[in-house]
Design an enzyme around this catalytic site. Structure first.
Site, mmCIF file in Angstrom:
data_model
loop_
_atom_site.group_PDB
_atom_site.id
_atom_site.type_symbol
_atom_site.label_atom_id
_atom_site.label_comp_id
_atom_site.label_asym_id
_atom_site.label_seq_id
_atom_site.Cartn_x
_atom_site.Cartn_y
_atom_site.Cartn_z
ATOM 1 N N PHE A 1 -10.173 -5.018 10.917
ATOM 2 C CA PHE A 1 -11.252 -5.175 9.936
ATOM 3 C C PHE A 1 -10.699 -5.620 8.595
ATOM 4 O O PHE A 1 -9.502 -5.608 8.390
ATOM 5 C CB PHE A 1 -12.021 -3.849 9.792
ATOM 6 N N TYR B 1 0.774 -1.246 0.000
ATOM 7 C CA TYR B 1 0.000 0.000 0.000
ATOM 8 C C TYR B 1 0.804 1.294 0.000
ATOM 9 O O TYR B 1 0.224 2.364 -0.174
ATOM 10 C CB TYR B 1 -0.970 -0.003 1.189
HETATM 11 C C1 COA Z 1 -2.236 -7.779 -3.093
HETATM 12 C C2 COA Z 1 -3.031 -7.969 -4.376
HETATM 13 C C3 COA Z 1 -4.446 -7.421 -4.164
HETATM 14 C C4 COA Z 1 -2.333 -7.182 -5.490
HETATM 15 O O1 COA Z 1 -3.148 -7.238 -6.639
HETATM 16 P P1 COA Z 1 -2.536 -7.069 -8.120
HETATM 17 O O2 COA Z 1 -3.697 -6.830 -9.035
HETATM 18 O O3 COA Z 1 -1.626 -8.170 -8.424
HETATM 19 O O4 COA Z 1 -1.710 -5.720 -7.955
HETATM 20 P P2 COA Z 1 -1.189 -4.773 -9.144
HETATM 21 O O5 COA Z 1 -0.999 -5.605 -10.382
HETATM 22 O O6 COA Z 1 -2.058 -3.585 -9.266
HETATM 23 O O7 COA Z 1 0.218 -4.357 -8.566
HETATM 24 C C5 COA Z 1 0.611 -3.017 -8.441
HETATM 25 C C6 COA Z 1 2.019 -2.995 -7.902
HETATM 26 O O8 COA Z 1 2.000 -3.542 -6.572
HETATM 27 C C7 COA Z 1 2.983 -4.589 -6.479
HETATM 28 N N1 COA Z 1 2.456 -5.609 -5.589
HETATM 29 C C8 COA Z 1 1.320 -6.275 -5.725
HETATM 30 N N2 COA Z 1 1.146 -7.117 -4.694
HETATM 31 C C9 COA Z 1 2.223 -6.975 -3.890
HETATM 32 C C10 COA Z 1 2.628 -7.571 -2.670
HETATM 33 N N3 COA Z 1 1.896 -8.513 -2.096
HETATM 34 N N4 COA Z 1 3.786 -7.161 -2.115
HETATM 35 C C11 COA Z 1 4.535 -6.217 -2.721
HETATM 36 N N5 COA Z 1 4.199 -5.619 -3.885
HETATM 37 C C12 COA Z 1 3.047 -5.990 -4.467
HETATM 38 C C13 COA Z 1 3.106 -5.096 -7.916
HETATM 39 O O9 COA Z 1 4.322 -5.750 -8.118
HETATM 40 C C14 COA Z 1 2.986 -3.826 -8.703
HETATM 41 O O10 COA Z 1 4.248 -3.165 -8.679
HETATM 42 P P3 COA Z 1 4.767 -2.263 -9.901
HETATM 43 O O11 COA Z 1 3.739 -1.190 -10.095
HETATM 44 O O12 COA Z 1 6.077 -1.765 -9.428
HETATM 45 O O13 COA Z 1 4.823 -3.188 -11.074
HETATM 46 C C15 COA Z 1 -3.094 -9.460 -4.784
HETATM 47 O O14 COA Z 1 -1.784 -9.945 -4.912
HETATM 48 C C16 COA Z 1 -3.861 -10.342 -3.828
HETATM 49 O O15 COA Z 1 -5.076 -10.507 -3.970
HETATM 50 N N6 COA Z 1 -3.156 -10.936 -2.834
HETATM 51 C C17 COA Z 1 -3.787 -11.859 -1.874
HETATM 52 C C18 COA Z 1 -4.829 -11.175 -0.987
HETATM 53 C C19 COA Z 1 -4.235 -9.989 -0.242
HETATM 54 O O16 COA Z 1 -3.174 -10.103 0.356
HETATM 55 N N7 COA Z 1 -4.929 -8.844 -0.305
HETATM 56 C C20 COA Z 1 -4.539 -7.640 0.382
HETATM 57 C C21 COA Z 1 -5.279 -7.572 1.656
HETATM 58 S S1 COA Z 1 -4.778 -6.244 2.695
#
Ligand code: COA
Length: 403
Positions: free
Chosen positions: A403, A121
């Site tokens: 939450f 984030y």
């Molecule tokens: C976290 C999550 C929502 C990211 O979704 P995503 O669609 O793959 O994210 P994006 O493609 O928009 O990624 C944007 C950037 O964030 C980075 N990023 C995404 N997930 C990341 C993670 N877990 N840790 C570090 N960086 C991350 C990507 O590498 C990308 O970086 P860049 O812009 O330098 O290329 C997804 O991996 C997920 O559903 N994870 C499991 C559930 C979870 O943990 N949700 C969050 C709850 S708080």
């Protein structure tokens, strides 16, 4: 791939929850849907659709959160997930874009969340504003410092009576500590729901009564050891108390339950008075974890909503790539009775990104700490100390409800 980002229709709620759950690696049960329905704000459930399939989503809850000396409307960001089939294609970035635009349009100055992973984030402007800790203590190491005398009485209540008795106490202590979220009866029932994403949760509810009535509660469960050996664990879900005596009494009760080897808790404040109640705080084996991430969406409104420990003024230059409407220099003038924040052309005392402002916002992370991490620049001598004297707050921020 074309992915559509939009809020869901009410009839899509089940598919939406199922997609989020899949994103977290879970299988949805009907009771999960019902539990989520209790508090869901359908118009704040943003879905990503690949054709007709929901492949990700991000939700927000309309919270009111305690801040130093006051409270603020805050969007509680939750249920953020993208299915494993659709990750790293920018879907979460698109969801976060839409969500923060909506939060701004909704007039909420702040967005807050718990992160599953710390790397997600920061790019969206969230800063780590609070910590909490877990503990794991052997029962034989729970002696209190000399001078403690127990008082009052403790009773076990069934869930329904307990929630009705506990909520007024939760509300009483909520105003004192930044990070607390107002929970109406529905949210309070949701927080202590007996089902939680594939897991059944049955707790004991203990309430403590002192001279002025109910002054503490504890929610916990017993984790039974191998059958017959009675080497059980006591896992604390939450303890709240409105006085030092009640706090000590409630913990004494928990430490003295028979047939228990270890007492654990997973979400305690980092300035827990228990550290000074126990003879051997070292035995708590405290482990710190990141907690609330804070994102000012409207910088001046956020800074005006809180109070400041000492009367003062500081000029802060804020950088904000993701929400450029926040970029600028702000003169913050405030003290214990009120604050104002306006844009200025004056030279800044401090320069930082919105992440660091979010981190310091609740008063638990100092600008000096962030400066030592290379994340805040001091442009005028004494700027860090002056801003810290204003922004620092006691007690430390803590949100008992994850939450
Ligand atoms: C976290 C999550 C929502 C990211 O979704 P995503 O669609 O793959 O994210 P994006 O493609 O928009 O990624 C944007 C950037 O964030 C980075 N990023 C995404 N997930 C990341 C993670 N877990 N840790 C570090 N960086 C991350 C990507 O590498 C990308 O970086 P860049 O812009 O330098 O290329 C997804 O991996 C997920 O559903 N994870 C499991 C559930 C979870 O943990 N949700 C969050 C709850 S708080």
């Amino acid at each position: 791939m074309d992915v559509e980002i939009r809020t869901i229709a009410p009839q899509e709620f089940e598919a939406y929850i199922d997609a989020l759950n899949a994103g977290f690696g879970g299988h949805t049960r009907p009771e999960d849907i019902e539990r989520e329905r209790m508090v869901a704000e359908i118009d704040r459930c943003i879905a990503a659709l690949d054709g007709s399939e929901i492949v990700g989503g991000a939700s927000a809850a309309s919270f009111t959160m305690t801040v130093p000396g006051g409270s603020i409307r805050a969007a509680g960001v939750t249920g953020v997930a993208v299915k494993p089939t659709h990750r790293r294609q920018g879907i979460n970035s698109a969801l976060m874009r839409r969500q923060l635009d909506d939060v701004r349009a909704n007039g909420e100055p702040l967005a807050i969340l718990y992160a599953s992973e710390g790397g997600i984030y920061g790019r969206f402007g969230y800063g780590l504003g609070s910590f909490h800790c877990s503990m794991d203590v052997g029962r034989e190491h729970t002696a209190f410092v000399r001078g403690y005398r127990s008082s009052g009485r403790t009773r076990l209540l069934d869930r329904e009576d307990a929630l009705a008795a506990m909520r007024p106490l939760y509300d009483r202590v909520r105003a004192d500590r930044p990070g607390w979220i107002e929970l109406d009866p529905t949210w309070f029932a949701y927080r202590f729901a007996e089902t939680h994403w594939g897991e059944d949760r049955k707790w004991f509810y203990a309430v403590h009564e002192g001279a002025d009535g109910l002054d503490a509660y504890a929610v916990y469960r017993i984790e039974h050891g191998k059958s017959g050996d009675h080497r059980n664990g006591l896992a604390v879900e939450e303890v709240q108390a409105s006085s030092a005596q009640a706090h000590a009494d409630m913990w004494r009760y928990l430490f003295d339950v028979d047939l228990i080897e270890r007492i654990t808790a997973w979400n305690r404040p980092i300035d827990d008075p228990l550290l000074h109640v126990l003879q051997e705080p070292d035995r708590l084996r405290l482990r710190i974890k990141d907690a609330l991430w804070v994102r000012p969406v409207d910088v001046p409104k956020s800074l005006e909503a809180r109070r400041y420990t000492t009367e003062g003024r500081t000029t802060i230059e804020v950088r904000d790539l993701f929400c450029p409407w926040n970029e600028g220099r702000y003169l913050v003038e405030g003290g214990p009775d009120g604050a104002s924040c306006a844009t200025t052309d004056a030279e800044p005392d401090l320069v930082m990104s919105v992440n660091e402002l979010g981190a310091a916002y609740l008063g638990g992370v100092s600008f000096r700490q962030l400066h030592r991490a290379g994340r805040v620049q001091e442009e005028r001598p004494g700027g860090l100390a002056r801003a810290d004297a204003m922004f620092g707050w006691d007690p430390a921020p803590w949100c008992p409800f994850v939450f």
